[in-house]
Write an enzyme that holds these catalytic residues in place. Structure first.
Site, PDB file in Angstrom:
ATOM      1  CE1 TYR A  57      -3.008  -3.055   0.484  1.00  0.00           C
ATOM      2  CE2 TYR A  57      -3.419  -2.378   2.743  1.00  0.00           C
ATOM      3  CZ  TYR A  57      -3.643  -3.249   1.701  1.00  0.00           C
ATOM      4  OH  TYR A  57      -4.512  -4.299   1.871  1.00  0.00           O
ATOM      5  CG  LEU A 197     -18.617  -1.604   2.063  1.00  0.00           C
ATOM      6  CD1 LEU A 197     -18.543  -0.093   2.218  1.00  0.00           C
ATOM      7  CD2 LEU A 197     -19.774  -2.180   2.864  1.00  0.00           C
ATOM      8  CB  ALA A 239     -10.290   8.449   2.414  1.00  0.00           C
ATOM      9  CB  SER A 246     -21.465   5.794   8.987  1.00  0.00           C
ATOM     10  OG  SER A 246     -22.576   5.034   8.569  1.00  0.00           O
ATOM     11  CG  ASN A 247     -18.085   2.241   7.002  1.00  0.00           C
ATOM     12  OD1 ASN A 247     -19.225   2.299   6.538  1.00  0.00           O
ATOM     13  ND2 ASN A 247     -17.002   2.473   6.272  1.00  0.00           N
ATOM     14  NE  ARG A 273      -9.236  -4.457  -4.265  1.00  0.00           N
ATOM     15  CZ  ARG A 273      -8.893  -3.226  -4.610  1.00  0.00           C
ATOM     16  NH1 ARG A 273      -8.492  -2.967  -5.851  1.00  0.00           N
ATOM     17  NH2 ARG A 273      -8.941  -2.239  -3.734  1.00  0.00           N
TER      18      ARG A 273
END
Length: 282
Positions: A57, A197, A239, A246-247, A273
């Site tokens: 990443y 998601l 981000a 909320s998540n 993916r």
């Protein structure tokens, strides 16, 4: 325990090595350094304690800066990073772990994963041997894998007699991974989901939105709750501080069995993916 947003702190699950891991965490894949620092800071503020990064990443240092600035005690955190495919190998995996720790500014990670099995490379068993060494030296509390099939895991166990603590895999209603989840469970390997998601593809799905309206929740909250109720741990990326809050506000409701079944019935094998059987890895 709740953060300022009212989102409850995630409960924990016990791994097969007796360490514990929060069932819900923040992922930072494909976030810039600035986005990563803001996201990690926001997540830690609302009570999230699992942060998931990877060498691939490119933002381990940004994660480390946000952790250092947060004031949260190290022992409260659960930090995951991942071994890149070019660093697979017995010695290189150990060197890569130490390099990740340097970038993170940490003495150890809570979980170190092989990012991809990369069958065309053929080095994941050697890499696993090196990770066993890293665990023995205290550089990683727990070790596991990501994107591994049942056959890959069985191969590791047969050749090294060491079972991964976690298998982090793409998992959402379009790819519910029933068989792999069962195989993981047979080996006492925790299934941890990423892309819960489906990179946003499910947020407008009529089944998802209909269920969300019944519970007065967002589609994302329903999708995360579905994954958690299957018994999986989950890593979700965002981000945006308000979306992160909320998540993580998903521990005050439970989906009924018919809604769990309806979401699971969306499975059509769609991946967002790469395919672990053919991908050479990052």
């Amino acid at each position: 325990m709740t953060g300022e947003s009212g989102a409850a702190a995630a409960p924990s699950i016990t791994l097969n090595d007796e360490h514990t891991m929060p069932v819900l965490g923040l992922g930072v894949a494909e976030l810039s350094d600035d986005e990563t620092e803001r996201a990690v800071s926001a997540a830690l503020e609302i009570g999230c304690r699992l942060i998931d990064t990877a060498y691939a990443y490119g933002n381990e240092a940004a994660v480390g800066r946000a952790i250092a600035a947060s004031g949260v005690a190290r022992e409260e955190l659960f930090v995951t990073t991942k071994l890149a495919t070019p660093d697979q190998g017995f010695t290189r995996s150990q060197e890569a772990c130490r390099a990740s720790l340097d970038r993170l500014g940490l003495d150890y990670v809570d979980l170190y994963l092989i990012h991809w099995p990369a069958p065309p490379v053929g080095k994941y068993v050697d890499a696993w041997g090196g990770m066993i060494q890293s665990r023995g030296e205290g550089h990683a509390r727990s070790i596991g894998v990501s994107n591994f099939t049942a056959e890959h895991i069985e191969n590791l166990i047969d050749l090294t007699f060491v079972t991964p603590a976690v298998n982090q895999i793409e998992l959402h209603p379009l790819l519910n991974q029933d068989e792999l989840r069962k195989a993981n469970a047979q080996h006492t390997v925790v299934t941890q989901s990423y892309c819960p998601l489906a990179l946003g593809r499910l947020l407008d799905n009529p089944t998802v939105t209909s269920i969300a309206s019944e519970y007065v929740k967002t589609p994302a909250q329903v999708l995360l709750r579905w994954n958690l109720q299957l018994g999986n741990a989950v890593v979700v990326r965002s981000a945006r501080p308000e979306r992160i809050a909320s998540n993580f506000d998903v521990f005050d409701f439970e989906l009924a069995a018919e809604h769990m079944d309806a979401l699971g019935g969306l499975n059509d094998g769609t991946r967002v993916r790469e395919d672990p059987l053919t991908y050479a890895g990052t």
